[in-house]
Design an enzyme around this catalytic site. Structure first.
Site, PDB file in Angstrom:
ATOM      1  N   GLU A 447       0.840  -1.193   0.000  1.00  0.00           N
ATOM      2  CA  GLU A 447       0.000   0.000   0.000  1.00  0.00           C
ATOM      3  C   GLU A 447       0.881   1.251   0.000  1.00  0.00           C
ATOM      4  OE1 GLU A 447      -2.362   0.319   3.550  1.00  0.00           O
ATOM      5  OE2 GLU A 447      -2.931   2.398   3.143  1.00  0.00           O
ATOM      6  N   ASP A 520      -1.033  -0.994   5.727  1.00  0.00           N
ATOM      7  CA  ASP A 520      -0.890  -0.384   7.051  1.00  0.00           C
ATOM      8  C   ASP A 520      -1.838  -1.033   8.050  1.00  0.00           C
ATOM      9  OD1 ASP A 520       1.011   1.379   6.220  1.00  0.00           O
ATOM     10  OD2 ASP A 520      -0.390   3.030   5.852  1.00  0.00           O
ATOM     11  N   ASP A 522      -4.046   0.095   9.871  1.00  0.00           N
ATOM     12  CA  ASP A 522      -5.116   1.021  10.251  1.00  0.00           C
ATOM     13  C   ASP A 522      -6.376   0.700   9.435  1.00  0.00           C
ATOM     14  OD1 ASP A 522      -4.531   1.892   7.735  1.00  0.00           O
ATOM     15  OD2 ASP A 522      -3.710   3.833   8.340  1.00  0.00           O
ATOM     16  N   ASP A 524      -7.813   2.194   6.891  1.00  0.00           N
ATOM     17  CA  ASP A 524      -7.647   2.222   5.442  1.00  0.00           C
ATOM     18  C   ASP A 524      -6.910   0.979   4.947  1.00  0.00           C
ATOM     19  OD1 ASP A 524      -8.989   4.546   5.060  1.00  0.00           O
ATOM     20  OD2 ASP A 524      -7.200   5.831   5.047  1.00  0.00           O
TER      21      ASP A 524
END
Ligand code: TSJ
Length: 662
Positions: A447, A520, A522, A524
């Protein structure tokens, strides 16, 4: 020595050693030696008998036992099966069938039940007739479970008596004895897997067991089967479906938009082969076909699926032509056309199923193709004639798919000319590796361009390739083929992998046997991961089934002393304890260490990324597996489909988990 002489000698021995019970002692000794040798063989090479000694093999033990109760239910004698995970992670399985026979067997001079648990492949030798699901995939039976358990006991309720016997690592304890009276019937088996054998884990996974128990309830209409977890707070799930596989299809399609309400269901039998099919169309674009032979999920398909497909295409086309919905001069609908949006479950029971293929989950019996095709074609044709409105909708759906297919083909031709899905034209963003041996190579899908950059400089160029992707890729759950093919990000993924697309898909052309999603930690990142998994699951299912897809597990904590990061903590159920422990260790007699919490890959430099997440020596990766295709299908529909409410509920229920188990 001639055979005759041999026989004579044996006969002599027979006479000498005949004992008071009329049982031949030397035969008995010989069979005892065989029993011990059998046990020894199983304990020496458990993998040969149960596939592996990992978590998978551990759970397999349960099915070897449960299958016997299912057989008793299929024979019409048991109605209820209960599975318990005991507080000490032992397992109890109980049914209300006739009870394993306790009478003395002529050949061994031992009670039949003892033979069941001590002689390899002895299960199901008595009785006979009807279908058997035990003896299926691995089909090794209860004696193997016994050999691999530190302790196993069996209680049989029969003829007013309660019989009991126990074993340790397969070796008989006392003789079968009567321990009381009863007004019930049935068999209860309780066993504790041997930690010397199951070195990876001896902890049972309730969810894993419950999923299969529910599937067994769907596949065996009317059966009541429950599972109880007696550890911690305890919970019970009870399953019973009067609709059988018809209910299964409704369950799979629960949150999908449908083109007709009740799944079509047919059931028939020919040459001792029982065939059941349930099917329903959604307004979506992909097909979900699940097939089973004797309750075993035939992931790799086979002759029953082949028969189903042939009949479906033939019957829908002939109906469409007959009703003039499809004109004489129009192209016939292809198999792909008539399967768009289809959810189907095919379940056959065969007296002698042959399993083939890499994972032995492909039905091989050649006679089955014609039988399923004939029986299902007749039933579907009748259904279409009797339900013209539904039939019309099915045909129209196929015609729409056919038009989209022709349009997509055109789009694909244009796309190919423009920039090519060919390997010769690898995407510019791909940093490929030196090796071209797919068995060695890994593709990291990363990503963001910045993490992509660190990954490029941190990797081992010999076998690790990096493909950075920018942000949210297209949600393939809501897009048609031509849109998907026009998407730049998705095209570069397909090209890099080398496997082609849709009908042209070819797993053998895979350029990497590890596809590692690195996003990541998180929200997203989780979303991007889900989008990628949806793409893989819907359009590159073979790579998921082959076990090529992995999720990188970057560390979540780092322990810093001064400016040096001394230790990393990987994500997992024990992450907080591990952090505390490591912190305490580094704090001993030193200046206080700092805890760094990593939120994004970008917080690590190239060397750290290599060390913690990419280096095969140190890294942790989660392999994505489709344990339960139906469950995966439901999850993707919920997460990526049109309906908002089920998605919200799902996210609320699963909010604590960082990854979704598919
Ligand atoms: F095999 C086993 F030990 F793993 C096991 C068998 C475990 C459990 C939980 C149940 C059973 C089992 C076996 N339940 N019911 C039966 N039935 C028979 O073994 C049986 C009973 C009667 C007759 C008959 O012909 O009279 C035949 C059979 C196969």
């Amino acid at each position: 020595m001639s055979e005759n002489e041999n026989e004579q000698l044996e006969n002599e021995a027979l006479e000498i050693t005949q004992n008071a019970d009329g049982v031949n002692a030397s035969d008995y000794d010989a069979s005892q030696i065989q029993v011990l040798e059998g046990l020894e063989a199983v304990r020496m090479r458990p993998g040969m008998y149960i596939g592996s000694t990992s978590k998978e093999g551990l759970h397999h033990l349960v099915w070897e036992i449960v299958d016997n109760s299912i057989d008793e239910a299929l024979a019409g004698f048991a109605t209820h099966i209960e599975v318990f995970i005991e507080p000490d992670n032992s397992i109890t399985v109980a049914d209300d069938g006739r009870g394993i026979p306790v009478g003395i067997q002529k050949k061994t001079g031992r009670p039949a039940v003892e033979t069941v648990f001590t002689v390899l492949h002895a299960g199901g030798k008595f009785g006979g007739g009807g279908y058997k699901v035990s003896g299926g995939l691995h089909g090794v039976g209860s004696s193997v479970v016994n050999a691999l358990s530190v302790q196993l006991d069996v209680t049989v309720h029969q003829n007013g008596q309660k019989y009991f016997q126990e074993y340790h690592r397969g070796i008989v304890g006392d003789d079968l004895k009567i321990i009381g009276t009863t007004d019930k019937r049935g068999t209860t088996v309780h066993f504790t897997p041997d930690p010397e054998i199951f070195t990876e884990t001896t902890i049972f996974d309730f969810g894993k067991l419950a999923t299969r128990v529910r599937e067994l309830a769907f596949l065996n209409r009317g059966l009541r089967i429950s599972i109880t977890d007696k550890r911690d707070n305890g919970k019970t799930e009870s399953y019973h479906y009067e609709g059988g596989i018809q209910s299964y299809v409704s369950y799979i399609n629960e949150n999908k938009e449908l083109i007709f309400e009740t799944p079509i269901f047919t059931e028939s039998e020919m040459d001792d082969i029982a065939v059941e099919v349930a099917m329903q169309y959604t307004t979506g674009y992909h097909e979900t076909i699940m097939s089973f032979a004797n309750n075993i999920n035939t992931h790799e398909g086979g002759t029953h699926e082949q028969g189903f497909r042939t009949a479906l295409t033939r019957v829908i086309n002939s109906y469409a032509k007959q009703q003039k919905i499809l004109k004489e001069n129009e192209e016939a609908l292809t198999g792909e056309d008539v399967r768009e949006g289809l959810t189907a479950v095919i379940s056959i029971k065969h007296p002698n199923p042959q399993f083939e293929g890499q994972t032995k989950t492909k039905l091989g019996n050649s006679e089955v193709t014609g039988i399923v095709s004939k029986l299902f074609a007749e039933a579907l044709q009748t259904f279409m004639i009797e339900n013209p409105q539904i039939a019309k909708r099915i045909v129209e759906k196929g015609i729409l798919a056919s038009k989209a297919r022709i349009a997509a083909k055109r789009a694909r031709e244009v796309t190919r000319k423009k920039s090519g899905l060919e390997i010769s034209n690898l995407p510019g963003k791909l940093a490929d590796c030196a090796s071209n041996d797919p068995k060695q190579t890994e593709l990291f899908i990363v990503e963001g361009d910045s993490a992509g950059g660190s990954a490029k400089s941190g990797r081992n160029r010999e076998f690790q390739a990096i493909l950075p992707i920018r942000g949210k890729i297209l949600n393939v759950e809501k897009a048609t083929m031509d849109k998907i093919l026009a998407n730049e990000e998705i095209r570069s993924l397909f090209t890099a992998m080398g496997t082609g697309f849709g009908a042209d898909y070819n797993l053998l052309k895979a350029r990497y046997h590890k596809l590692v999603i690195m996003t990541d930690a998180d929200v997203d990142g989780a979303h991007i991961r889900t989008l990628l998994l949806t793409l893989f699951y819907r359009y590159m299912k073979p790579v998921v089934e082959a076990g090529y897809v992995y999720i990188a597990q970057p560390p979540i904590y780092g322990i810093k002393v001064g400016s040096d990061t001394k230790e990393y903590i990987q994500p997992g159920p024990k992450q907080e304890e591990q952090l505390q422990e490591a912190f305490a260790r580094w704090a001993q007699g030193r200046t206080k260490p700092n805890i760094q919490r990593y939120k994004g890959l970008g917080e690590m430099d190239d060397h750290q990324l290599w060390e913690t997440t990419m280096d095969p020596e140190n890294r942790l990766m989660a392999r994505v597996s489709i344990e339960d295709a139906a469950e995966a299908d439901r999850v993707f529909t919920m997460l990526m489909g049109d309906q908002v409410e089920p998605r919200r509920e799902f996210i609320e229920e699963n909010a604590v988990y960082s990854t979704i188990d598919i």
